[in-house]
Design a protein around this motif. Structure first.
Motif, PDB file in Angstrom:
ATOM      1  N   ARG A  56       0.831  -1.204   0.000  1.00 26.05           N
ATOM      2  CA  ARG A  56       0.000   0.000   0.000  1.00 26.05           C
ATOM      3  C   ARG A  56       0.863   1.251   0.000  1.00 26.05           C
ATOM      4  N   ALA A  60       0.719   3.893  -2.911  1.00 27.68           N
ATOM      5  CA  ALA A  60       0.379   5.280  -2.598  1.00 27.68           C
ATOM      6  C   ALA A  60       1.434   6.231  -3.164  1.00 27.68           C
ATOM      7  N   THR A  94      -6.217   4.386  -4.368  1.00 27.31           N
ATOM      8  CA  THR A  94      -6.503   4.178  -2.947  1.00 27.31           C
ATOM      9  C   THR A  94      -7.547   5.213  -2.528  1.00 27.31           C
ATOM     10  N   GLU A  95      -8.113   5.028  -1.330  1.00 28.61           N
ATOM     11  CA  GLU A  95      -9.223   5.878  -0.902  1.00 28.61           C
ATOM     12  C   GLU A  95      -8.891   7.370  -1.021  1.00 28.61           C
TER      13      GLU A  95
END
Length: 233
Positions: A56, A60, A94-95
């Motif tokens: 992640r 990111a 990603t969020e």
């Protein structure tokens, strides 16, 4: 030969230890495989979690570079170059970056006067629980701006109530839209009071305060004099 107390105690201790060994062996034969499986599963889960965190972080970082590329393209007046990057981030990011990409897409739509498309994207960001709350609040304000002419005044008031309060970062814009909504409902008293409060709030952007002073004056609220009295006091 009789056992002395010391030798009797040693004998009992040996028997006790032997019984414990036999019990342990029985337990191991019965549960050993299960215990090993649980330990292995825990180690695999830990390794997976560590890998996912690392993955992640790397993703990111890559998406941050992509988002900056899109911003650079927009800054250089190259929206066609930015569009596919933003679309990919909005769908697969990603969020955090997905929300930022959608927000940027919505802003672009708003600049093109695509109010319906902009409002839809802003609404998605506002409803995204994975996005940062300040971004969600700003998206709600922008959504309301895009939809303002099509919304019932009470809907505007209810939607912006949590933001149209002193101390909120978006108080100026949310409060101004709320005051106009009161005016559309012929509640001049509520509209004038809110315009006056906005005019006296030094944290509100100057352009909004200036409009609020003018509107408050039209509605019979002398916001300038009240502001001066407050400073003098």
């Amino acid at each position: 030969m009789a056992l002395t107390p010391q030798s009797n105690e040693a004998f009992l201790r040996e028997v006790d230890e032997e019984l414990r060994r036999e019990e342990a062996i029985k337990l191991w034969k019965r549960w050993g495989i299960v215990i090993v499986a649980v330990i292995v599963a825990a180690l695999v889960a830990l390794a997976g979690w560590l890998w996912w965190q690392s993955h992640r972080k790397n993703v990111a970082g890559e998406q941050g570079i992509q988002f900056n590329q899109a911003m650079d393209a927009l800054g250089n007046q190259q929206p066609d170059k930015a569009a596919p990057i933003l679309a990919d981030l909005a769908k697969n990011g990603t969020e955090g970056y997905a929300a930022l990409a959608k927000f940027t897409q919505a802003d672009i739509a708003l600049q093109k006067q695509d109010l319906k498309g902009a409002a839809k994207l802003f609404a998605e960001v506002a409803a995204d629980t994975g996005a940062a709350q300040p971004l969600r609040d700003l998206a709600l304000v922008r959504q309301t701006l895009a939809e303002y002419d099509t919304l019932q005044p009470q809907v505007v008031i209810d939607r912006l109530r949590p933001l149209a309060v002193k101390g909120n970062p978006y108080y100026g814009t949310a409060g101004e839209m709320t005051a106009v909504a009161h005016l559309r409902m012929n509640r001049r008293d509520l509209a004038g009071r809110m315009f006056g409060e906005i005019a006296r709030d030094e944290n509100v952007p100057a352009s909004i305060r200036q409009r609020a002073v003018q509107m408050a004056g039209v509605l019979g609220v002398d916001a300038v004099d009240q502001a001066e009295e407050k400073k003098a006091g």
